[in-house]
Design a protein around this motif. Sequence first.
Motif, PDB file in Angstrom:
ATOM      1  N   ILE A 143       2.666   6.919   2.060  1.00 49.28           N
ATOM      2  CA  ILE A 143       2.771   6.201   0.792  1.00 49.28           C
ATOM      3  C   ILE A 143       2.826   4.707   1.063  1.00 49.28           C
ATOM      4  CG2 ILE A 143       4.127   5.851  -1.307  1.00 49.28           C
ATOM      5  CD1 ILE A 143       2.856   8.648  -1.035  1.00 49.28           C
ATOM      6  N   ILE A 144       1.986   3.963   0.355  1.00 48.99           N
ATOM      7  CA  ILE A 144       1.979   2.506   0.460  1.00 48.99           C
ATOM      8  C   ILE A 144       1.921   1.965  -0.963  1.00 48.99           C
ATOM      9  CG2 ILE A 144       0.736   0.471   1.290  1.00 48.99           C
ATOM     10  CD1 ILE A 144      -0.468   2.471   3.430  1.00 48.99           C
ATOM     11  N   ALA A 145       2.962   1.245  -1.349  1.00 54.87           N
ATOM     12  CA  ALA A 145       3.052   0.707  -2.717  1.00 54.87           C
ATOM     13  C   ALA A 145       3.319  -0.792  -2.639  1.00 54.87           C
ATOM     14  CB  ALA A 145       4.147   1.424  -3.495  1.00 54.87           C
ATOM     15  N   PRO A 146       2.283  -1.612  -2.697  1.00 56.59           N
ATOM     16  CA  PRO A 146       2.483  -3.062  -2.564  1.00 56.59           C
ATOM     17  C   PRO A 146       2.856  -3.744  -3.873  1.00 56.59           C
ATOM     18  CG  PRO A 146       0.145  -2.574  -2.717  1.00 56.59           C
ATOM     19  CD  PRO A 146       0.860  -1.242  -2.730  1.00 56.59           C
ATOM     20  N   ASP A 147       3.582  -4.837  -3.734  1.00 54.88           N
ATOM     21  CA  ASP A 147       3.646  -5.836  -4.795  1.00 54.88           C
ATOM     22  C   ASP A 147       2.429  -6.735  -4.565  1.00 54.88           C
ATOM     23  OD1 ASP A 147       6.111  -4.937  -5.795  1.00 54.88           O
ATOM     24  OD2 ASP A 147       7.250  -6.239  -4.443  1.00 54.88           O
ATOM     25  N   LEU A 148       1.543  -6.796  -5.511  1.00 60.08           N
ATOM     26  CA  LEU A 148       0.354  -7.625  -5.339  1.00 60.08           C
ATOM     27  C   LEU A 148       0.739  -9.102  -5.303  1.00 60.08           C
ATOM     28  CD1 LEU A 148      -2.048  -5.662  -7.701  1.00 60.08           C
ATOM     29  CD2 LEU A 148      -2.017  -5.640  -5.192  1.00 60.08           C
ATOM     30  N   LEU A 149      -0.140  -9.921  -4.759  1.00 58.09           N
ATOM     31  CA  LEU A 149       0.145 -11.351  -4.636  1.00 58.09           C
ATOM     32  C   LEU A 149       0.515 -11.955  -5.994  1.00 58.09           C
ATOM     33  CD1 LEU A 149      -2.654 -12.462  -2.168  1.00 58.09           C
ATOM     34  CD2 LEU A 149      -0.188 -12.528  -1.742  1.00 58.09           C
ATOM     35  N   GLY A 150       1.607 -12.715  -5.992  1.00 59.74           N
ATOM     36  CA  GLY A 150       2.076 -13.325  -7.228  1.00 59.74           C
ATOM     37  C   GLY A 150       3.058 -12.470  -7.997  1.00 59.74           C
ATOM     38  N   TRP A 151       3.402 -11.289  -7.453  1.00 60.75           N
ATOM     39  CA  TRP A 151       4.263 -10.342  -8.161  1.00 60.75           C
ATOM     40  C   TRP A 151       5.332  -9.805  -7.217  1.00 60.75           C
ATOM     41  CZ3 TRP A 151       2.822 -10.260 -13.226  1.00 60.75           C
ATOM     42  CH2 TRP A 151       1.514 -10.633 -13.526  1.00 60.75           C
ATOM     43  N   GLY A 152       6.452  -9.365  -7.771  1.00 64.04           N
ATOM     44  CA  GLY A 152       7.489  -8.731  -6.974  1.00 64.04           C
ATOM     45  C   GLY A 152       7.961  -9.590  -5.822  1.00 64.04           C
ATOM     46  N   GLU A 153       8.055  -8.977  -4.624  1.00 68.21           N
ATOM     47  CA  GLU A 153       8.556  -9.662  -3.440  1.00 68.21           C
ATOM     48  C   GLU A 153       7.457 -10.297  -2.605  1.00 68.21           C
ATOM     49  OE1 GLU A 153      11.552 -10.250  -2.425  1.00 68.21           O
ATOM     50  OE2 GLU A 153      12.863  -8.935  -3.606  1.00 68.21           O
ATOM     51  N   SER A 154       6.207 -10.177  -3.033  1.00 74.81           N
ATOM     52  CA  SER A 154       5.106 -10.791  -2.288  1.00 74.81           C
ATOM     53  C   SER A 154       5.076 -12.294  -2.511  1.00 74.81           C
ATOM     54  CB  SER A 154       3.766 -10.166  -2.698  1.00 74.81           C
ATOM     55  OG  SER A 154       3.693  -8.827  -2.239  1.00 74.81           O
ATOM     56  N   SER A 155       4.262 -12.989  -1.703  1.00 75.21           N
ATOM     57  CA  SER A 155       4.116 -14.436  -1.869  1.00 75.21           C
ATOM     58  C   SER A 155       3.648 -14.763  -3.276  1.00 75.21           C
ATOM     59  CB  SER A 155       3.108 -14.984  -0.852  1.00 75.21           C
ATOM     60  OG  SER A 155       3.596 -14.852   0.456  1.00 75.21           O
ATOM     61  N   HIS A 156       4.115 -15.915  -3.776  1.00 80.11           N
ATOM     62  CA  HIS A 156       3.728 -16.395  -5.101  1.00 80.11           C
ATOM     63  C   HIS A 156       3.061 -17.764  -4.955  1.00 80.11           C
ATOM     64  CE1 HIS A 156       6.587 -13.282  -6.144  1.00 80.11           C
ATOM     65  NE2 HIS A 156       6.303 -13.403  -7.432  1.00 80.11           N
ATOM     66  N   PRO A 157       1.874 -17.809  -4.373  1.00 83.45           N
ATOM     67  CA  PRO A 157       1.240 -19.120  -4.221  1.00 83.45           C
ATOM     68  C   PRO A 157       0.986 -19.777  -5.570  1.00 83.45           C
ATOM     69  CG  PRO A 157      -0.276 -17.339  -3.637  1.00 83.45           C
ATOM     70  CD  PRO A 157       1.054 -16.722  -3.834  1.00 83.45           C
ATOM     71  N   ALA A 158       1.228 -21.075  -5.639  1.00 83.22           N
ATOM     72  CA  ALA A 158       0.984 -21.839  -6.871  1.00 83.22           C
ATOM     73  C   ALA A 158      -0.502 -22.165  -6.913  1.00 83.22           C
ATOM     74  CB  ALA A 158       1.821 -23.111  -6.876  1.00 83.22           C
ATOM     75  N   ARG A 159      -1.284 -21.289  -7.539  1.00 80.87           N
ATOM     76  CA  ARG A 159      -2.732 -21.439  -7.556  1.00 80.87           C
ATOM     77  C   ARG A 159      -3.290 -20.920  -8.875  1.00 80.87           C
ATOM     78  NH1 ARG A 159      -5.518 -19.556  -3.345  1.00 80.87           N
ATOM     79  NH2 ARG A 159      -7.295 -18.777  -4.543  1.00 80.87           N
ATOM     80  N   ASP A 160      -4.532 -21.244  -9.115  1.00 78.93           N
ATOM     81  CA  ASP A 160      -5.238 -20.704 -10.277  1.00 78.93           C
ATOM     82  C   ASP A 160      -5.862 -19.370  -9.862  1.00 78.93           C
ATOM     83  OD1 ASP A 160      -4.668 -22.936 -11.881  1.00 78.93           O
ATOM     84  OD2 ASP A 160      -6.377 -24.037 -11.064  1.00 78.93           O
ATOM     85  N   TYR A 161      -5.192 -18.288 -10.190  1.00 77.74           N
ATOM     86  CA  TYR A 161      -5.635 -16.962  -9.748  1.00 77.74           C
ATOM     87  C   TYR A 161      -6.917 -16.544 -10.464  1.00 77.74           C
ATOM     88  CZ  TYR A 161      -1.047 -16.193  -7.555  1.00 77.74           C
ATOM     89  OH  TYR A 161       0.070 -16.295  -6.764  1.00 77.74           O
ATOM     90  N   ARG A 162      -7.767 -15.839  -9.714  1.00 73.81           N
ATOM     91  CA  ARG A 162      -8.980 -15.248 -10.245  1.00 73.81           C
ATOM     92  C   ARG A 162      -9.056 -13.793  -9.795  1.00 73.81           C
ATOM     93  NH1 ARG A 162      -8.551 -19.159 -12.780  1.00 73.81           N
ATOM     94  NH2 ARG A 162     -10.087 -20.795 -13.264  1.00 73.81           N
ATOM     95  N   ALA A 163      -9.848 -12.999 -10.484  1.00 73.01           N
ATOM     96  CA  ALA A 163      -9.986 -11.587 -10.113  1.00 73.01           C
ATOM     97  C   ALA A 163     -10.436 -11.448  -8.665  1.00 73.01           C
ATOM     98  CB  ALA A 163     -10.976 -10.901 -11.048  1.00 73.01           C
ATOM     99  N   GLU A 164     -11.300 -12.347  -8.218  1.00 72.66           N
ATOM    100  CA  GLU A 164     -11.810 -12.284  -6.850  1.00 72.66           C
ATOM    101  C   GLU A 164     -10.697 -12.417  -5.818  1.00 72.66           C
ATOM    102  OE1 GLU A 164     -14.914 -12.866  -9.650  1.00 72.66           O
ATOM    103  OE2 GLU A 164     -13.099 -14.070  -9.319  1.00 72.66           O
ATOM    104  N   ASP A 165      -9.626 -13.144  -6.158  1.00 75.95           N
ATOM    105  CA  ASP A 165      -8.491 -13.267  -5.242  1.00 75.95           C
ATOM    106  C   ASP A 165      -7.875 -11.903  -4.966  1.00 75.95           C
ATOM    107  OD1 ASP A 165      -8.754 -16.050  -5.198  1.00 75.95           O
ATOM    108  OD2 ASP A 165      -7.396 -16.311  -6.899  1.00 75.95           O
ATOM    109  N   TYR A 166      -7.778 -11.088  -5.993  1.00 75.83           N
ATOM    110  CA  TYR A 166      -7.165  -9.777  -5.829  1.00 75.83           C
ATOM    111  C   TYR A 166      -8.115  -8.788  -5.157  1.00 75.83           C
ATOM    112  CZ  TYR A 166      -3.188 -11.460  -8.420  1.00 75.83           C
ATOM    113  OH  TYR A 166      -2.079 -12.179  -8.790  1.00 75.83           O
ATOM    114  N   VAL A 167      -9.392  -8.858  -5.483  1.00 73.41           N
ATOM    115  CA  VAL A 167     -10.354  -7.989  -4.807  1.00 73.41           C
ATOM    116  C   VAL A 167     -10.334  -8.259  -3.304  1.00 73.41           C
ATOM    117  CG1 VAL A 167     -12.803  -7.420  -4.537  1.00 73.41           C
ATOM    118  CG2 VAL A 167     -11.844  -7.753  -6.827  1.00 73.41           C
TER     119      VAL A 167
END
Length: 290
Positions: free
Chosen positions: A63-87
Amino acid sequence: MLQFQPPGFRQKNTQTSLGTIAYYTQTEVVERSPIVFLHSFGGGSSAYEWSKVYPVFARQHQIIAPDLLGWGESSHPARDYRAEDYVSSIAEFLPKVTREPAILVASSLSGALAIRVAIQHPDLVKSLFLVCPSGFDDFGEGAGRRIPREIINTPILDRVIYAIGATNEFAVRNFLENFLFVNRDRITPEMVNAYLASARQPNAEYAALAFLRGDLYFDLSRYLPQLTTPTAIVWGEEAQFTDVRLGQRLSDLNERVRSFEVVPDSGVLVALEQPAIVAGLLQEFLSVEK
């Protein structure tokens, strides 16, 4: 946010080019058949969304359950997020935590992103189990907004809206009751606290506001016909903004979508509102896809 994880799970971290991704996995190492659970987007979202489902599969699967970037305990970079960042970050994350193609279980916008990952990197994805997948601009039709664009795009005011709407207990409970759940009696104090803990992380507003503004939206109907990965789709019967008719239209675009199941008396957060039903449907899907 380990305090909101079920017993027998621990937090680990791995580095990607956009930042550190925190994820939750069994304390006891299991190498077989990885299942990766990707949470939806919205103020306070995190891996907690799937925490009532994935323990069911912990003995048979990694089982692997991540907090995606910008959410939960993951890094929260101050950036203009785009769908491509998550892909790109999901595609970068998968080979770091699995030794074989993974079964991706994802919901809402992350379900749509998982489809794009499977199309671009078919070697990383064995199959897809998706709950209410939507790019929120499907068939060129916007899913609707809770906050007008001209307001959410106003600097400073957007941060004020986030602080008022996502970082206090009353607002979080109200959001869950009126937009995500059908039956408010299913909302527990733990759920509210988990969403609050994620929403209050430093810089949490960047990813959340990118979602609210529509910066992450795309037309999933343009991508679905390209999918070659075996897929099952589940839809909450009363999901707001992305209703069942949209789900049926999307599933009809590709014969690789092998089933389309509607869960009665549920909104978009089916994994939290009806976890036993979702776990049963996932178990059925896995038994067929062995």
